[in-house]
Design an enzyme around this catalytic site. Structure first.
Site, PDB file in Angstrom:
ATOM      1  N   GLY B 451       0.645  -1.301   0.010  1.00 49.14           N
ATOM      2  CA  GLY B 451      -0.055   0.031   0.025  1.00 49.14           C
ATOM      3  C   GLY B 451       0.890   1.304   0.074  1.00 49.14           C
ATOM      4  N   ALA B 452       2.199   1.135   0.524  1.00 45.76           N
ATOM      5  CA  ALA B 452       3.038   2.300   0.570  1.00 45.76           C
ATOM      6  C   ALA B 452       3.266   2.781  -0.643  1.00 45.76           C
ATOM      7  CB  ALA B 452       4.138   1.873   1.399  1.00 45.76           C
TER       8      ALA B 452
END
Lengths: 672, 553
Positions: B451-452
């Site tokens: 997700g980063a």
């Protein structure tokens, strides 16, 4: 160049050295041979220039460049028919040469028996004596323990020199003036010998005080021919390691040169030497010379010999290895002009003339735009200088038709050499080559200790230099201030505000504060400084690391190392970096109200002066130590440094253990 | 009401006049009757008005008097006026409200010796490197710089004008707090300022420099501004001082520990940077100001640049280590690409796993955000997300293009982070990047995991130009973890891992899908970004109409 003579049998040459990447490449290309190289993952520059490269594993060196298996494997992979070992690492390792031979790979260097004979300090001297080469009196003996060292020293008579039998250069070498120092020297030298060469045999001999170090380059083929290619003077040394070298020497007359050359050649012939080699001599003030040792490899400082003789030594070595006879006769070897080499190290010259420093080369620019300048390096911008290799950044060689010309170019080259991110020894190099004693040729191996008995403190400014420096800093400040007022396409800048023409400022250098006024017209800044008028003119490119300025008509290259919003300007001027601070008159007047920040008391804490690994810790918490007593030993770049207590006190706490890796400034031991 | 005011001011004029004749500190209240008795006084007073103006000006210029000025200096601090003079271009300061006095009549405050022209703050406008700025500078020598109604009114006046003309406001804070004698009027003053801080937010840049105490409600004005800077050792920010802390929570804490520059720049994240002393701080503020546009209607400034925009940076080709587990310093990359290696880092000591700050590219201000592999592998956690989000939103509000360098292994796992609300706080950074409409350029230097990857100004969040270096790896996670999940229980993990690395540990999966626009040689990065910025300078993008967005606070 005899490229057409290279047979297909020598199409691939493996170079296992870094600093001469470019050089090796040229040579290999000239010889129509493919240039292969080995590398470790940490540094990759010379790889770029190679036709192919093989990784020999990561640092430390005993796992990479010293790893014979890996290099043999590299030779196999690349299909190299020959290996050029460079200098250091495996260049004088007879075992390596033997194993290469066993694999049918040519070792570009002398035969193993010559390496063996000359690699052993004791045997080499016996052979030298037999070959009628002058040797140092009182020389003899393999040393088994400290007491034997003391006995031998006593027989020879102090002072004596103790060093590793297997080591070249000055590594592991110590001088003792009494029994106690002999014991200490024995301990250190044997440790260092073991860690660097894997062979802890030692040698003790009479120490000749205040000598010059002059060496003769020899070149021999496999047909019994040998030449001497004149001398190199390498007297400028620190801790017995060379710093500045030149060829020829100012000291030798033709007769001495010839005598030394002939003895060198006779020694080479005595060991059936083939390839390039160096015979080192100590020369005393009466021009008596004594054989020191023979290096059976290419020397770091070989470029200066190439400059004055016009011979390409690496190419000659490849030819000889291939079995060709020498192309030249002794009478063909000239001395054309003068060449000087400065060894640029990643070292802090303010700490015992150079303690290793590490870091990332954030900016790096070699002064190769200056004519007759050659830079041999194995690094580039972005390289990491690690603790695992020799801290040498490059060899900077300048050439001139006269010594003065070569020196002048060296000065210019050093001023234009941009190195950021690691501490380097350019301040020291520039001081050496401009020192009146050096310029007049009055040097010895004691030069640094004699000229800087208190240690190197950087360039000492004369009054006029000080004004020049102050005026340059002030002009730079004004140029930067004016630029920060120039906005492109911004309509909201006051139209009534005129560009300031006259500036009242204050500049501080080494605690001295000077009031200055500056007025600018075009690119010229008239600086009024303590009643002196100094004109500074420059087309400032504030993004450039190099700032060419003309100060009162004198052209100089100044480097701006840093510039801060609060007026601090670090300038490298005449090699040395100076911290200046320029403030407006108002800010300077108010500065007196600013609180003094108290720096940390450093006498009771011991910090590592450099990055390295802890070899031994001699104290524990609660011990009482005397001022000057050894607390621990840090090894960095294959060199051991004894850390001592700054005062007599009780040990409060110990923050390191033997085997730890420490960074510069890391806390080692706290005293009460 | 108006008539009453006239009389009041008339009587005050008289007071001043009489003070010329009598002992100035012992004046009885004058009345209008005195004036009518001596009609000639009008012309006399006309003459004296000049003198009185001079006297008032002189009094205003000397603040709380020589003694207090000396005391201020002894504390290592400059006076309010000295600070303004250092901050602004020479002779550019235009002062407002030099004659304003406080209106308190309780506790003997009405006494003449308790009135100081200008009260406890110096306000006005001036220029920094020729560009307009509004300034207020609290005067600790007058009632400890405490905030009276008049003091607040002066600040509000310049803030209102700054908003109308579109110019930043710089506040130099040095105040003991509320003017207790004034009670609620002082509190009202604070609220008036807070309201203006909020209204001005996103309209004009607001900068606070804390140069002395700033305690109690007063701290919320700096907290509402865009940047809060502090002076080391001489400035404090806290809600309540050490004494109250002791009595309430029984904690022993010093002023410095509770609210000094070190605490707020390294622990709390309240302040964005600290400077050595007053002079250092003010000179740095001048430098900082040059990065900022004057308002949200102005574009980011472009300064004269000597650094070639097409400069290659060979050092960047070796900056990312071969081993993916080895750290490197993101600042090496940022310094390498920025004009003249200059980078004004914001919050350098807080949440160091993300680096944010201002630089210039070909003279143009840019905001730079980068994961810092040197600290906690450059992972995103609560603090770094909030730090990054606030910076991105500032850049977006003020037309400053954002350049993002990505090397992120993901969000930091653990109970501390989950309980602390990493989901909510991480969403802030995501929100900030997604809503930003300024030019957005992203360079993936190495890892962009999970997700980063999405969060860090990815193509999917309207990144304008997204690059990958050859060392880039865009994937859901690292090889080891991925293989353990995909090939759970399978024997030949090493082989599977090698396959995963071959497939995913390179820039191609992202590049073939167009999620990165190009794979570039690191040494070319500066050249490419400079070129892109020029193209994107005319970028127009708008978000849907809304009253305001609802960022997950």
């Amino acid at each position: 160049m005899a490229s057409h003579r290279v047979t297909p049998a020598l199409q691939r040459v493996l170079f296992t050295w870094q600093h001469v990447a470019w050089k090796s490449r040229c040579c290999a290309v000239a010889s129509h041979a493919k240039y292969s190289t080995v590398y470790d993952p940490a540094e990759k520059v010379h790889v770029k220039m190679a036709d192919e490269a093989v990784c020999v594993g990561p640092a430390p060196t005993n796992k990479s460049y010293l790893n014979m298996d890996a290099i043999l494997e590299a030779a196999r992979q690349t299909g190299a028919q020959a290996v050029h070992p460079g200098y250091g690492f495996l260049s004088e390792n007879k075992e390596f040469a033997r194993r290469l031979a066993a694999h049918g790979v040519t070792f570009i260097g002398p035969d193993t028996h010559a390496i063996q004979a000359m690699g052993d300090k004791i045997e080499s001297k016996l052979i030298a004596k037999k070959a009628k080469v002058n040797t140092i009196p009182g020389f003899d003996g393999v040393v088994k323990d400290a007491e034997e060292a003391v006995r031998i020293a006593g027989e020879i008579g102090y002072p004596v020199m103790i060093k590793a039998s297997a080591g070249g250069g000055g590594k592991g070498m110590r001088i003792a003036w009494n029994d106690e120092e002999t014991r200490e020297g024995f301990r250190f030298s044997s440790q260092e010998a073991a860690s660097s060469f894997g062979d802890d045999r030692l040698l003790i001999e009479k120490f000749i005080d205040n000598p010059r170090h002059i060496e003769i380059q020899v070149l021999a083929d496999k047909h019994g021919n040998a030449l001497w290619l004149n001398e190199r003077e390498c007297s400028i040394q620190r801790r017995n390691q060379k710093v500045v070298e030149e060829a020829p020497s100012t000291f030798l007359d033709p007769e001495t040169r010839c005598a030394m050359g002939e003895q060198a050649v006779s020694l080479a012939k005595a060991v059936q030497y083939s390839s390039a080699g160096t015979v080192e001599f100590l020369v005393d003030s009466k021009k008596n010379f004594y054989f020191l040792e023979m290096n059976t490899r290419l020397q770091v400082e070989h470029p200066i010999t190439e400059c004055i003789t016009g011979l390409d030594l690496v190419q000659q070595m490849i030819r000889v290895a291939k079995g060709y006879p020498l192309q030249h006769r002794q009478a063909d070897i000239p001395i054309n002009g003068w060449a000087i080499e400065s060894r640029v190290y990643a070292e802090d010259p303010y700490k015992s003339f150079g303690l290793p420093s590490i870091g990332r080369l954030s900016q790096y620019q070699e002064p190769v735009n200056i004519p007759a300048v050659r830079v041999d390096s194995g690094i580039q911008e972005g390289s990491d200088i690690s603790i695992y290799y020799d801290p040498m950044i490059s060899k900077l060689v300048t050439y001139g038709s006269t010594r003065a010309e070569a020196l002048q170019r060296m000065e210019e080259a050093l001023d234009n050499y941009v190195i950021r991110g690691v501490t380097h020894n350019i301040p020291l190099l520039r001081e050496i080559i401009t020192h009146p004693r050096f310029v007049s040729g009055d040097i010895s191996t004691k030069f640094l200790q004699e000229v800087y008995p208190e240690g190197f403190k950087g360039h000492q400014l004369s009054d006029s230099e000080r004004w020049e420096l102050l005026a340059t800093a002030v002009a730079l400040f004004v140029a930067a201030q004016l630029r920060s007022q120039r906005f492109l396409g911004n309509l909201r800048v006051s139209s009534s505000q005129q560009e300031q023409r006259r500036w009242e400022l204050s500049v501080e250098l080494e605690k001295g504060v000077h009031a200055v006024t500056v007025s600018r017209s075009g690119s010229t800044y008239a600086v009024d400084l303590d009643g002196k008028r100094v004109d500074v003119s420059s087309e400032w490119n504030l993004a450039s690391a190099l700032l060419p300025v003309t100060v009162n008509g004198t052209q100089r290259t100044v480097q701006c190392l840093s510039r801060s919003a609060s007026g601090e300007i670090d300038l490298q001027y005449l090699g040395t970096s100076y911290k200046l601070r320029v403030l407006s008159k108002l800010a300077a007047a108010l500065n007196k109200h600013m609180p003094e920040k108290v720096p940390e008391d450093t006498s009771s804490i011991l910090r590592s002066p450099m990055p390295g690994s802890v070899v031994a810790v001699s104290v524990k918490a609660g011990d009482t130590v005397a001022e000057g007593q050894e607390i621990c030993v840090i090894e960095a770049m294959k060199m051991q440094n004894s850390m001592t207590a700054a005062k007599t006190a009780k040990v409060k706490s110990v923050h390191c253990n033997a085997g730890d890796t420490v960074g510069e400034g890391d806390l080692l031991v706290e005293l009460e | 009401m108006a008539a009453l005011k006239v009389v009041r001011s008339g009587s005050r004029l008289l007071n001043g006049f009489q003070s010329l004749l009598n002992n100035p500190r012992k004046v009885t209240c004058g009345v209008a009757a005195t004036v009518t008795k001596h009609p000639r006084w009008y012309c006399v007073s006309h003459l004296s008005v000049q003198e009185r103006i001079e006297r008032k000006r002189k009094a205003a210029l000397s603040g709380g008097g020589q003694q207090r000025i000396e005391a201020q200096h002894r504390r290592g601090k400059l006076t309010a006026r000295e600070r303004v003079e250092l901050l602004l271009d020479p002779d550019s300061f235009v002062e407002y409200d030099m004659f304003v006095e406080h209106r308190c009549s309780d506790f003997g405050m009405e006494a003449d010796h308790n009135k100081y022209p200008g009260d406890s703050v110096v306000t006005g406008q001036g220029r920094i490197n020729g560009r307009l700025v509004y300034v207020f500078s609290q005067d600790f020598t007058v009632f400890g710089g405490s905030l009276s109604g008049a003091h607040a009114q002066k600040i509000c006046k310049i803030m209102d004008q700054a908003m109308m003309v579109g110019a930043p406001v710089i506040g130099l804070n040095d105040s003991g707090g509320a003017r207790i004698q004034e009670g609620v009027e002082s509190l009202a003053g604070y609220a008036d300022i807070f309201l203006r801080n909020v209204m001005a937010s996103g309209v004009i840049p607001q900068i606070s420099l804390i140069m002395g105490p700033c305690a109690g409600g007063a701290v919320y004005s700096p907290a509402l501004t865009d940047f809060t800077f502090m002076v080391k050792d001489t400035s404090y920010l806290f809600i309540t001082g050490p004494d109250v802390v002791k009595s309430v929570t029984n904690e022993d804490v010093t002023q410095e520990e509770l609210g000094g520059a070190k605490t707020h720049t390294a622990v709390s994240g309240v302040a964005h940077k600290a400077f050595e002393n007053d002079i250092d701080a003010l000179l740095n503020l001048r430098e900082f100001f040059n990065f900022l546009p004057l308002s949200n209607k102005d574009s980011a400034p472009i300064t004269e640049c000597h650094d070639p925009s097409d400069r290659l940076v060979p050092g960047l080709d070796t900056v990312v280590p071969l081993e993916t587990t080895k750290a490197y310093d993101m600042l090496d990359i940022i310094h390498g690409i920025a004009d003249e290696r200059e980078f004004f880092e914001i919050m350098p000591n807080y949440a160091k796993n993300i680096v944010v700050g201002f630089a210039r590219m070909n003279g143009r201000t840019v905001g730079i955000v980068g994961n810092q592999p040197k600290v906690a592998s450059g992972c995103l956690d609560i603090n770094s997300s909030v730090k990054g989000a606030r910076f991105v939103r500032f850049c977006d509000a003020f037309n400053i293009p954002i350049i993002t360098f990505v090397d992120v292994p993901g969000f930091l796992p653990g109970t501390a982070q989950e309980y602390g609300g990493i989901i909510r706080h991480g969403a802030k950074l995501l929100f900030a990047f997604a809503e930003a409409t300024v030019p957005k350029i992203t360079v993936i230097t190495r890892k962009a995991y999970g997700g980063a990857y999405d969060v860090m100004s990815s193509k999917h969040l309207r990144g304008d130009v997204n690059y990958a270096w050859p060392s880039a790896e865009v994937a859901v996670m690292g090889a080891k973890g991925a293989v353990q999940i995909i090939f759970r229980g399978k024997e030949n993990q090493a082989e599977a891992e090698a396959e995963y690395v071959e497939k995913f540990a390179n820039p191609f999966p992202a590049a073939v899908r167009g999620f990165v626009d190009d794979i570039i040689q690191p040494s070319m990065t500066r050249k490419r970004i400079c070129r892109d910025l020029e193209v994107l300078a005319s970028k127009k993008q708008a978000n849907p109409w809304k009253k305001h967005a609802n960022i997950p606070l």
